[in-house]
Design an enzyme around this catalytic site. Sequence first.
Site, short mmCIF file in Angstrom:
data_model
loop_
_atom_site.label_atom_id
_atom_site.label_comp_id
_atom_site.label_asym_id
_atom_site.label_seq_id
_atom_site.Cartn_x
_atom_site.Cartn_y
_atom_site.Cartn_z
N GLU A 232 8.11 3.83 14.41
CA GLU A 232 8.89 4.21 13.23
C GLU A 232 8.87 5.72 13.08
O GLU A 232 7.82 6.35 13.28
CB GLU A 232 8.33 3.52 11.98
CG GLU A 232 8.50 2.01 12.09
CD GLU A 232 8.23 1.26 10.80
OE1 GLU A 232 9.05 0.43 10.42
OE2 GLU A 232 7.18 1.50 10.18
N ASN B 130 0.81 -1.24 0.00
CA ASN B 130 0.00 0.00 0.00
C ASN B 130 0.84 1.27 0.00
O ASN B 130 0.42 2.30 -0.50
CB ASN B 130 -1.03 -0.01 1.14
CG ASN B 130 -0.41 -0.06 2.50
OD1 ASN B 130 0.75 -0.42 2.66
ND2 ASN B 130 -1.20 0.29 3.51
N LYS C 252 12.48 -7.62 1.64
CA LYS C 252 11.58 -8.26 0.67
C LYS C 252 10.33 -7.40 0.53
O LYS C 252 9.48 -7.37 1.41
CB LYS C 252 11.17 -9.67 1.11
CG LYS C 252 10.45 -10.41 -0.03
CD LYS C 252 9.42 -11.40 0.41
CE LYS C 252 8.08 -10.81 0.72
NZ LYS C 252 7.29 -10.33 -0.43
N PRO C 253 10.22 -6.69 -0.60
CA PRO C 253 9.01 -5.89 -0.80
C PRO C 253 7.85 -6.79 -1.23
O PRO C 253 8.08 -7.93 -1.66
CB PRO C 253 9.41 -4.94 -1.94
CG PRO C 253 10.46 -5.69 -2.71
CD PRO C 253 11.17 -6.59 -1.72
N ALA C 254 6.64 -6.28 -1.14
CA ALA C 254 5.47 -7.05 -1.58
C ALA C 254 5.61 -7.38 -3.07
O ALA C 254 6.10 -6.55 -3.86
CB ALA C 254 4.21 -6.23 -1.34
N SER D 175 -0.22 -7.41 7.55
CA SER D 175 -1.43 -7.80 8.27
C SER D 175 -1.11 -8.43 9.62
O SER D 175 -0.03 -8.98 9.83
CB SER D 175 -2.23 -8.78 7.42
OG SER D 175 -1.49 -9.97 7.26
N GLU E 269 4.35 -3.44 12.46
CA GLU E 269 3.36 -2.41 12.18
C GLU E 269 2.23 -3.12 11.48
O GLU E 269 2.33 -3.45 10.30
CB GLU E 269 4.01 -1.32 11.33
CG GLU E 269 3.40 0.04 11.55
CD GLU E 269 2.29 0.29 10.59
OE1 GLU E 269 1.14 -0.11 10.91
OE2 GLU E 269 2.55 0.86 9.53
N CYS F 87 -3.28 1.69 6.80
CA CYS F 87 -3.58 1.08 8.10
C CYS F 87 -4.05 2.11 9.11
O CYS F 87 -4.54 1.75 10.17
CB CYS F 87 -2.37 0.30 8.61
SG CYS F 87 -0.87 1.24 8.48
P1 ADP Z 1 -1.50 -7.33 2.93
O1 ADP Z 1 -2.92 -7.46 3.29
O2 ADP Z 1 -0.94 -5.96 3.05
O3 ADP Z 1 -1.13 -8.00 1.64
P2 ADP Z 1 0.18 -9.28 4.17
O4 ADP Z 1 0.53 -9.38 5.61
O5 ADP Z 1 -0.40 -10.46 3.50
O6 ADP Z 1 -0.78 -8.03 4.12
O7 ADP Z 1 1.43 -8.82 3.32
C1 ADP Z 1 2.43 -7.93 3.78
C2 ADP Z 1 3.77 -8.47 3.35
O8 ADP Z 1 3.95 -9.74 3.95
C3 ADP Z 1 3.93 -8.70 1.85
O9 ADP Z 1 5.26 -8.36 1.48
C4 ADP Z 1 3.70 -10.18 1.69
O10 ADP Z 1 4.39 -10.71 0.59
C5 ADP Z 1 4.32 -10.69 2.97
N1 ADP Z 1 3.82 -12.01 3.41
C6 ADP Z 1 2.59 -12.53 3.25
N2 ADP Z 1 2.53 -13.77 3.77
C7 ADP Z 1 3.76 -14.04 4.27
C8 ADP Z 1 4.35 -15.17 4.95
N3 ADP Z 1 3.65 -16.26 5.21
N4 ADP Z 1 5.65 -15.07 5.31
C9 ADP Z 1 6.36 -13.96 5.05
N5 ADP Z 1 5.87 -12.89 4.44
C10 ADP Z 1 4.58 -12.91 4.05
#
Ligand code: ADP
Length: 487
Positions: free
Chosen positions: A467, A160, A183-185, A238, A259, A293
């Site tokens: 932060e 986001n 590690k970015p999304a 999340s 966060e 958030c």
């Molecule tokens: P959102 O609803 O913002 O996608 P997530 O918590 O699913 O919330 O994702 C936030 C970050 O966490 C992203 O970079 C996603 O790739 C990563 N992520 C999601 N699942 C996992 C996991 N099981 N282990 C590590 N990172 C994760």
Amino acid sequence: MTILALSDKSLFKTQAYINGQWVDAYNGATFNVTDPATGKVIAEVADLGVAQTRQAIESAQLAMQSWKRQTAKERSNTLRKWFELIMDNQEDLSIIMTAEQGKVIAESRGEVAYGASFIEWFAEEGKRIYGDVIPNTTADRRSIVIKQPIGVVAAITPWNFPNAMITRKAAPALVTGCAIVLKPAAETPLSALAIAELADRAGIPAGLFNVITGLNAPDIGNELTSNPIVKKFTFTGSTPVGKMLMEQCARTVKRTSMELGGNAPVIVFDDADIDKSVAGAIGTKFRNAGQTCICANRLIVQDTIYDEFVAKLTAKVSEFRIGNGFDSNTTIGPLISEKAADKVDSLVMDAKTKGAIATTGGDKDKAGANYYQATVLSNVTEDMRIFKEEIFGPVAPVFKFSTEEQAIEMANDTEFGLASYIFTENMSRTWRVAEAIEYGMVGVNEVAISSEIIPFGGVKESGQGREGSKYGLDDYLEIKYICIGDL
Ligand code: ADP
């Protein structure tokens, strides 16, 4: 593949960045990044796994050894260059962000500047990491406290805020003398890679800022949270994923900053300036199409002004224009995915079937599968899912209360505790309510509460750590006590 109109095409990177090198996945795998506004593929990005994550962690460990010995002033000068380069390239970074994330271009420009502000601020504050000399109880000894970089930092960030969620972690990590593996999304890796390119140009030495792109978040996350070299893990995302990552970090007793989700209340008392509170509610609800958030999740309005508030809010919200974030007329872009739009829709449907009324919006938008209408819901009650669950979309549910005690109770009736907002012109009430609500941040007659100078963070299941601000440095520092005896 859509080609982005960048003035500096070399900011468009699709390889990962490890130890100062641009790299493909060992097996050559890639994944697609799509524009949420059009569904079109904009990039094929290297899809890395555990082995390369480990390699990045090891190179970070090595790179840190000389970086931490630099003076704070030297590190600060390098970070300052990074800040300047980000601002020099604000427009290209904004184009990349809107293309991969969907937010309107004006908001992308704002986020790039906001993200850069953390680098500028920490570059300055990093020079002021003081220790202590503790007055002793015995004459023959001296007790001294120094602060040292915690070690290699690992970070996982969400989609986001593809820029700012990175800089607010990387800047304090780097300025204290740490190295970071990020590690970015997978939805938004391009902003992270463009920032890495600028880190390289700024002269941040190889290995200090690493970007692991990949689809397999659980495996990469497992390496980041279990590798003993990593001393600190910082996450924005999340609550369920954050909890799991904290558990993983417990195995090697890593320091964590989390966060996580929010369920922000906006409490509007009948002594508030109603127009100001409507404008505030809109400001905090609809930014990034409701995908932040600290977005208002529950508008909690005193019964005596409820109808007037809903009418004024509805009039303003119905003026929003939904569309592609690159279109200058657009005021709300798409949500990140169709799944996200479906989730918002299911919350609205649940509320409607239990008696809520959509005074404007209330449905998916004809602009496309990822779009949701700017919505106001009235007659909303606490038995509806929308009271408890994070909406993450452009929907403003308006709840009703009659007494101050009831408002506080409703605000606190959640496991979350990130941001909260109060609208009142009564000073005693301001203090009473601000102290009684269980949130890490309280905005009083103000919703634009976030900046680099304040401690951003939540209580309860919204997370831990802060932060930004001087407090944001502590999370990257270890305290060492040195006792000099036998004087
Ligand atoms: P959102 O609803 O913002 O996608 P997530 O918590 O699913 O919330 O994702 C936030 C970050 O966490 C992203 O970079 C996603 O790739 C990563 N992520 C999601 N699942 C996992 C996991 N099981 N282990 C590590 N990172 C994760």
